[in-house]
Every structure is written in structure tokens, then in C-alpha cells.
Design a protein around this motif. Structure first.
Motif, PDB file in Angstrom:
ATOM      1  N   SER A   1       0.803  -1.222   0.000  1.00 21.02           N
ATOM      2  CA  SER A   1       0.000   0.000   0.000  1.00 21.02           C
ATOM      3  C   SER A   1       0.838   1.274   0.000  1.00 21.02           C
ATOM      4  O   SER A   1       0.294   2.362   0.144  1.00 21.02           O
TER       5      SER A   1
ATOM      6  N   GLY B   1       2.569   4.616  -0.870  1.00 21.47           N
ATOM      7  CA  GLY B   1       2.161   5.658  -1.807  1.00 21.47           C
ATOM      8  C   GLY B   1       0.696   6.025  -1.720  1.00 21.47           C
ATOM      9  O   GLY B   1       0.237   6.913  -2.434  1.00 21.47           O
ATOM     10  N   ASP B   2      -0.017   5.360  -0.841  1.00 21.89           N
ATOM     11  CA  ASP B   2      -1.449   5.630  -0.720  1.00 21.89           C
ATOM     12  C   ASP B   2      -1.645   6.873   0.150  1.00 21.89           C
ATOM     13  O   ASP B   2      -1.976   6.777   1.332  1.00 21.89           O
ATOM     14  N   ILE B   3      -1.435   8.052  -0.455  1.00 22.44           N
ATOM     15  CA  ILE B   3      -1.381   9.286   0.326  1.00 22.44           C
ATOM     16  C   ILE B   3      -2.711  10.030   0.357  1.00 22.44           C
ATOM     17  O   ILE B   3      -2.828  11.064   1.010  1.00 22.44           O
TER      18      ILE B   3
ATOM     19  N   ILE C   1      -4.024  10.732   3.887  1.00 23.59           N
ATOM     20  CA  ILE C   1      -3.230  11.429   4.900  1.00 23.59           C
ATOM     21  C   ILE C   1      -4.056  12.632   5.363  1.00 23.59           C
ATOM     22  O   ILE C   1      -4.643  13.339   4.547  1.00 23.59           O
ATOM     23  N   ARG C   2      -4.101  12.855   6.689  1.00 26.64           N
ATOM     24  CA  ARG C   2      -4.952  13.927   7.192  1.00 26.64           C
ATOM     25  C   ARG C   2      -4.226  15.269   7.095  1.00 26.64           C
ATOM     26  O   ARG C   2      -3.112  15.395   7.582  1.00 26.64           O
TER      27      ARG C   2
ATOM     28  N   ASP D   1      -7.374  18.442  11.147  1.00 27.72           N
ATOM     29  CA  ASP D   1      -8.228  17.701  12.077  1.00 27.72           C
ATOM     30  C   ASP D   1      -9.692  18.081  11.926  1.00 27.72           C
ATOM     31  O   ASP D   1     -10.583  17.306  12.245  1.00 27.72           O
TER      32      ASP D   1
ATOM     33  N   ASN E   1     -13.135   9.049   7.641  1.00 23.90           N
ATOM     34  CA  ASN E   1     -12.338   9.949   8.475  1.00 23.90           C
ATOM     35  C   ASN E   1     -12.582  11.403   8.078  1.00 23.90           C
ATOM     36  O   ASN E   1     -13.251  11.673   7.088  1.00 23.90           O
TER      37      ASN E   1
ATOM     38  N   LYS F   1       1.054  20.833   1.069  1.00 28.99           N
ATOM     39  CA  LYS F   1       1.331  20.600   2.487  1.00 28.99           C
ATOM     40  C   LYS F   1       1.746  19.150   2.729  1.00 28.99           C
ATOM     41  O   LYS F   1       2.709  18.869   3.444  1.00 28.99           O
TER      42      LYS F   1
ATOM     43  N   GLY G   1       1.112   9.937   8.665  1.00 25.77           N
ATOM     44  CA  GLY G   1       1.255  10.222   7.237  1.00 25.77           C
ATOM     45  C   GLY G   1       2.379   9.419   6.620  1.00 25.77           C
ATOM     46  O   GLY G   1       2.247   8.861   5.528  1.00 25.77           O
TER      47      GLY G   1
ATOM     48  N   SER H   1       1.335   5.780   6.099  1.00 26.08           N
ATOM     49  CA  SER H   1       0.489   5.609   4.913  1.00 26.08           C
ATOM     50  C   SER H   1       1.324   5.654   3.645  1.00 26.08           C
ATOM     51  O   SER H   1       1.116   4.896   2.703  1.00 26.08           O
ATOM     52  N   PHE H   2       2.296   6.553   3.619  1.00 27.50           N
ATOM     53  CA  PHE H   2       3.136   6.749   2.443  1.00 27.50           C
ATOM     54  C   PHE H   2       4.104   5.577   2.238  1.00 27.50           C
ATOM     55  O   PHE H   2       4.285   5.081   1.136  1.00 27.50           O
TER      56      PHE H   2
ATOM     57  N   ASN I   1       4.420   2.538   4.145  1.00 25.55           N
ATOM     58  CA  ASN I   1       3.956   1.174   4.427  1.00 25.55           C
ATOM     59  C   ASN I   1       5.075   0.275   4.972  1.00 25.55           C
ATOM     60  O   ASN I   1       5.413  -0.751   4.403  1.00 25.55           O
TER      61      ASN I   1
ATOM     62  N   ARG J   1      -5.153   6.949  12.480  1.00 24.43           N
ATOM     63  CA  ARG J   1      -5.139   7.804  11.301  1.00 24.43           C
ATOM     64  C   ARG J   1      -4.573   7.194  10.042  1.00 24.43           C
ATOM     65  O   ARG J   1      -4.846   7.676   8.939  1.00 24.43           O
TER      66      ARG J   1
ATOM     67  N   LEU K   1      -3.739   4.472   6.991  1.00 20.04           N
ATOM     68  CA  LEU K   1      -4.511   3.534   6.194  1.00 20.04           C
ATOM     69  C   LEU K   1      -4.543   2.165   6.878  1.00 20.04           C
ATOM     70  O   LEU K   1      -3.494   1.623   7.219  1.00 20.04           O
TER      71      LEU K   1
ATOM     72  N   LEU L   1      -4.796  -0.752   5.712  1.00 23.55           N
ATOM     73  CA  LEU L   1      -3.954  -1.708   4.985  1.00 23.55           C
ATOM     74  C   LEU L   1      -2.488  -1.559   5.382  1.00 23.55           C
ATOM     75  O   LEU L   1      -1.727  -2.523   5.420  1.00 23.55           O
TER      76      LEU L   1
END
Lengths: 394, 394
Positions: free
Chosen positions: A230, A232-234, A237-238, A241, A250, A318, B322, B325-326, B328, B356, B358, B360
């Protein structure tokens, strides 16, 4: 069944010839660490395997003229790029030059059977034009999470009927050739690596802004997929808030701010509130709005549309600023449908990233728009399977 | 001058013996892809080069008893870990087992000459105990940005006199052996890879929370340094546009929220405002406060201190979510002085990341505290130079 190189030397020679084009034996001898006799032996063996062929004699470098070698001209790879609303199919030669490319609108929600029937039809048309008889390998990109190892999509959110559908096995049987499957962002990154702005860059990021937002990560000239595939699944990303609610449940995800879906939502709001006369008119005409309408509005100077693109670019910037500090890439490429928003978007992303990332990380790092457009995916898909077939046995 | 392996087979055998310990020739034959005669040839050659030696006979597996081979027992590597306020020096054998380890307080601001004089003194004490005669290679970690390629620190913010000081060349001459230099976070990550919780993990992150915050990135069992060597520099990722001003001049950086410096600042404020009776008393006693005082206050149940740690953990967690998620990763290790804040900090980081990132990406991903403590750096530094010396020529 196509032959494969038998050892690392043969694989190295094939990669050189694929990526740099035909070379004389003398030139190859300059680049690879092989004795003259060993080089001749490996090239002869590659010719026997019908993976390379001779292409005349080179100009003399002083002594006997050296024979020119190239990747066998009968080799054919197929790249299939399945999008949410489109299918692209291309046939390449062994040097991954596109010999034919067809594109058609499609709906991924129709399920794998219908989509691949359409893809095979496009391929049939290409073959009817004579660009390929035998196919030696096929790469396929899908617009959702893919288990590369298993060759199938895993719980893709917008693709009913696709979850764990055995794409690799099915298509391999259908086409009678080896098949590899990856997500659309990774194959685009491979396309950029092979034929785009990343040709000479080992470590780079490709940020695709389409319906959603994703990132292809290339480390040392290879796709980095992460431990469970997974990486690169960006898109989730929050960034805030207290941001808008995302389709994932989310709040404040990047995709809730930007991407095709978010733009369509914001365009509708701007049209209804009359903040954008341009979009209000479009909505009245067509009954619905898409990211393309925002692009058209911005091009026509509509302030609300320009504002949407700027704000979206700021949010992408950002997230990207943090990733650039973390990953220190040599290049960032912005691609995908929404990248068509062009230089307004790019300027905004650049502004935020260059301002916020570590100076050491951004020093020589360009942020650019893809120049390959719709061909990045199919070239990358062909490259994916070609890398596999031209590599040495493990 | 120590011999180096001559080819990839020899390098592979050496890495196996270093990381897995002594093995019989039969066992090695099971693991490497070499014919029996070729294996015997390479092992004999390694023995001639004095890189391996025999260690008796293995139990019979049915036929003749197979000879046991191990890394030559005279090999010695040195790991030097320079911190902001400490120096650690260790000597290891060829299997990177620590034979001796000394630590001393130091001040990196005294400049390279004074610091390395102290390091050499510690090494002298270790040698006087008889743990090493000849030294075959030395790895050095520094608490700031390092150009790995040039073997020197580049514009380190808290290290006057160190900018572009040729650490590799100077120490190589001084010690009469090959030297490699990297930043402290990367060598800690290598230490975890070799002897810590990351032993069987190819892709992981080590987050060091000390005076500042940094991240070591391991891809496929190797340190990923990025294009200009700044990868992992996450201390200045912005967590809030309206956050406190950071020492770097920007606002809202992670380090402006958390790390040794930020904790000392917040502790002072809590003591002066009497929000923390514990810290107020400490301040009155000692005239200054550090992150350790916050740790002690939290351990004593001081609400303000616990609150600081929770808030810091939350900010680290936001950035890390973050990155997870990026990237993994298969594992995240939290280390460094402030990691001594322990399970309150860990619980907070875990809470934010698992919530927060992912699903996966976090499915099977543990977030743990380092168990190596002060030895991660020196073991990693020894591993850095050992990886280099035991690798095949390019």
C-alpha cells in the motif's frame, strides 16, 4: 513460451539494448564488465534464444568493423491501463516503443469481465492492423489497491465485482503470455522512468491527481511497494483535524479536499451559491459538473474556480512538503487528469513545497508536470512485464 | 590493509557467516546457489584471504563429517557514536558481537579535534584491555546532517567547528583503517537491523526522539539516504501552521513541539507558572530543567508533565501517521533519549498512528520501543563499515 535470459550478464545486456537502443559489440564491451570472449558467448546465446539479433556492421573504430546488436525485432509487449472511466491499450516492440495505441471510454464499475472484454477488443483492433502477431508479455494497471504478489485487486473502493478477481491468471490464460498486474499510479511512475522526465532519476515521486490522489515511489530505479503493497497511498493522509468528511469515513483527508471528486463537489456548491457564474451556467446546461468544468472555468478567468485550484494545490503541497523532507527525492512529477489544471496548480504546489520542506531536500529538486500524458500508463505497464521477462532467473 | 572478498559469492558467504554465525560447509551448501566444488573453492580462497577460518567438524549428516567455517576470529570493527552530550565507543568481532564498550559524557560543541581526542582515548582504554590489536574498519555516527559520500558533516546546526570537517579522512589516517561516517539516526537503524527488533524486517522506520527528532529509513535491508542525503529529516515537517516558532525560523515544526529542547522549554514554563509543583521544586534545586526532569516528574505522577508527553506523542503520531500511509513499513521503532519517557509516549503515538493511517498499512505493523538502548548506535556503526568491507568490489 518466450525464452528468458539465463544469467545476470545476459539480463544486463538485454536491459542496455532495450533502454539505449542498438549497440555495436565493441560499444557493449565498453560498458559491461565481461571479457571479449565471454561477451561474444553471451550475445551468441541471446541470439540463439531469439532475444537479440544482428543489425549490420558499425563504422570501424580502427580495426575490424564490429557487429551491431539489437533487441530481437519480433518481440512484442502489451500495456493495458484501466482507468475509472477509460481503457488504454498499447503494443510496443522490445525497445518499448509504442507501435499502436487505442483508447476508449469505459466504466470500471461494469466489472472485470466487461472491462477486459473491451480491452481485448481494442487489442484485437491493434493486432488487425498488423502491429503484433505473437505477444510475449502483458502488463496491466488498475485504478485501485492491487496485491502485486497475487496479481489481483484487493478491496478496491470504487470497483464492484473486482475484489480478489484473479486478473493475472485470467488474462494470462486469455492472452497465452505472462502477465503482471499493478496499480495505475505505479505503472505511470514506471512510464515516467522509462520514457518521461524521470529517465535519469533513480529516486523520485509521481503524484497522480485524478478522481483521488495517489503517489508512485521509485527507489533506485524500482517501484517501492511497501510491506503490504500500500506504499504511496497518500489520499487519506490527514491535512486538517477539522476538515471535511472523506468518503473513507475519516475527516480532513487529502482526498476530501482535492481530487476529481472533491472538485466536482466544490464546483456544484460554487454554482448553486452563484459564487461562480461560469459554473452556474454549465450546471444549468449539463445538469452536472466535473473537475474538467473547473478547469474550463479557471481558464476562462472564473475567480471561484481559480480559488478552488489554488486551495487544492495548497493542500497537496502541504502533504508533499512533508514527504519531500522525509524521502528527499530527486524529482517530483505531478500527473493525472486533474494535473490538466496545469500551471496554476503547479505554481501553488511548488510554492508550498519549496517554502516548507527542508532546504537541503529541495535544493536541486524540480517539481514538474508530466509530459507523457495518456501514454505514461501503457508504457509503464509494458515496462513492468518487460523488466520481469528480461531479468535473470532468481 | 585488510583483504576484501573478490566476488559476490564470497561476499554472500561472509554476510551469512557474520549474521548467522558459524556454519558447516554442508549447511552453507544448502543456502547458497553454488556447486559443491565452487563453494569449496570460494571458502578456500576466503581462508587464504584470512576472512574465514575453520572451526572443527560438524556432526555427521549421514556421510563424511562436514567442516565448520566461521568469520576469522581476529577481525575487529570499531563503532563510534558521537552524541550531543556523550561519546560511545565499542569494539566488535567479525560477527559484530560487542567485545568492549565505553561511554563518556562529552560536549559536541567542543569541536571535532577535542571530541575525537576523547573518542581515541576511550578506544585506547578498550585496546589496553586486550579486546583489539589490529582494527579492520571503523564506523562513526554524528548528531547532525552528514554527507555520507564525502564522509563529513554538512552545516550541522548545533556543532560549531564541524561544518565540512573531513571526519572520514582524518580518522582513517589516525586509525590506519577504512572509515565510514553517517548520521546518528542511520547508524541506530542499522543497529536495530543487525541486533534489535528489526532483525527480520526488510523495510522499517526508526524514529529517534532526542534533542531533536529524526528518522532512519531502511529499504530492502539497506539505509535509504535520499538524493542529497537528507532523507529521514522529519524534525522540521510542519504539524500546525499556527504552531510555536522553531529554532530553524519556521513555525509549527515537529521539533518546535517535541524533543529534548521543546520539553526543556515547556518544563520551564510549567515550573514558573506553578502548574507543575514537581518541576518548580526541581528548578529551584538545580537552576535548570531538561527532558529527564519531565520524565521524572511524569513517573512521580505530575499531571503537567504527563500532559506534555501526551501532547508531544500526539504530534509525533500525526507526522508518523502520514509517513506510515506513504511508506507502508513493516515496523516502526521509537528510540532516543526521550523515548525513555516510555509507555505513556508509546501509547500516545500508537493511538494516533493506528487511528489515522490507512488500515492496509497498519494491519500487521508493530510500533515498539527500542530494546537496544545505548548500544544501537555503536553496533550500527560497526555494521556500516562491516557491510562495506565485506561487500564485493563494484
Amino acid at each position: 513460451m518466450t525464452a528468458r535470459p539465463e544469467n545476470v550478464h545476459q539480463a544486463q545486456l538485454l536491459h542496455l539494448l532495450r533502454d539505449e537502443g542498438a549497440r555495436s559489440r565493441a560499444e557493449l564491451g565498453d560498458v559491461v564488465q565481461l571479457s571479449r570472449s565471454k561477451l561474444a558467448l553471451e550475445l551468441d546465446r541471446l541470439a540463439e534464444l531469439r532475444l537479440v539479433e544482428s543489425a549490420g556492421l558499425a563504422a570501424s573504430r580502427g580495426g575490424r568493423r564490429s557487429g551491431i546488436v539489437r533487441v530481437a525485432s519480433h518481440l512484442r509487449f502489451v500495456g493495458i491501463d484501466i482507468g475509472v472511466t477509460s481503457i488504454d491499450v498499447a503494443v510496443t516492440n522490445g525497445e518499448l516503443e509504442v507501435l499502436g495505441h487505442l483508447s476508449a471510454p469505459a466504466d470500471v464499475r461494469d466489472g472485470p469481465a466487461a472491462v477486459f472484454e473491451q480491452a481485448l477488443e481494442l487489442l484485437g483492433k491493434l493486432r488487425a492492423k498488423g502491429v503484433a502477431t505473437e505477444i510475449h508479455g502483458t502488463g496491466i494497471g488498475l485504478p485501485g489497491p492491487v496485491s502485486f504478489r497475487e496479481g489481483m485487486p484487493i478491496a478496491p473502493p470504487i470497483m464492484p465485482g473486482w475484489d480478489r478477481f484473479p486478473v493475472r491468471e485470467t488474462m494470462s490464460q486469455e492472452l497465452g503470455c505472462p502477465v503482471l498486474v499493478d496499480n495505475d499510479v505505479n505503472i505511470m511512475a514506471l512510464g515516467e522512468l522509462h520514457a518521461g522526465l524521470a529517465r535519469s532519476v533513480d529516486d523520485f515521486l509521481l503524484v497522480k491527481i485524478g478522481t483521488g490522489v495517489g503517489c508512485g515511489i521509485v527507489v533506485d530505479g524500482k517501484i517501492y511497494r511497501g510491506v503490504s503493497g500500500s506504499a504511496g497511498d497518500i489520499g487519506h493522509i490527514r491535512v486538517d483535524d477539522h476538515g471535511p468528511v472523506c468518503a473513507c469515513g475519516n475527516t480532513g483527508c487529502l482526498e476530501a479536499y482535492f481530487g476529481g471528486a472533491a472538485l466536482a463537489r466544490d464546483a456544484l456548491a460554487a454554482a448553486r451559491s452563484q459564487r461562480s457564474p461560469f459554473l452556474a451556467e454549465r450546471l444549468a446546461e449539463r445538469g452536472a459538473l466535473t473537475a474538467e468544468d473547473v478547469s474550463a472555468a479557471a481558464a476562462a478567468g472564473d475567480a471561484a474556480a481559480v480559488q478552488m485550484i489554488r486551495e487544492g494545490g495548497r493542500q497537496v503541497g502541504k502533504v508533499l512538503a512533508g514527504l519531500v523532507s522525509f524521502f528527499n527525492p530527486g524529482l517530483v512529477i505531478i500527473a493525472g487528469g486533474v494535473a490538466g489544471l496545469g500551471h496554476t496548480l503547479l505554481a501553488q504546489i511548488r510554492g508550498v513545497v519549496y517554502h516548507r520542506s527542508l532546504p537541503l531536500a529541495t535544493g536541486n529538486m524540480p517539481i514538474v508536470l508530466s509530459e507523457l500524458g495518456g501514454t505514461a500508463g501503457v508504457i509503464g505497464a509494458a515496462r513492468l512485464i518487460s523488466d520481469h521477462l528480461l531479468s535473470a532467473p532468481a
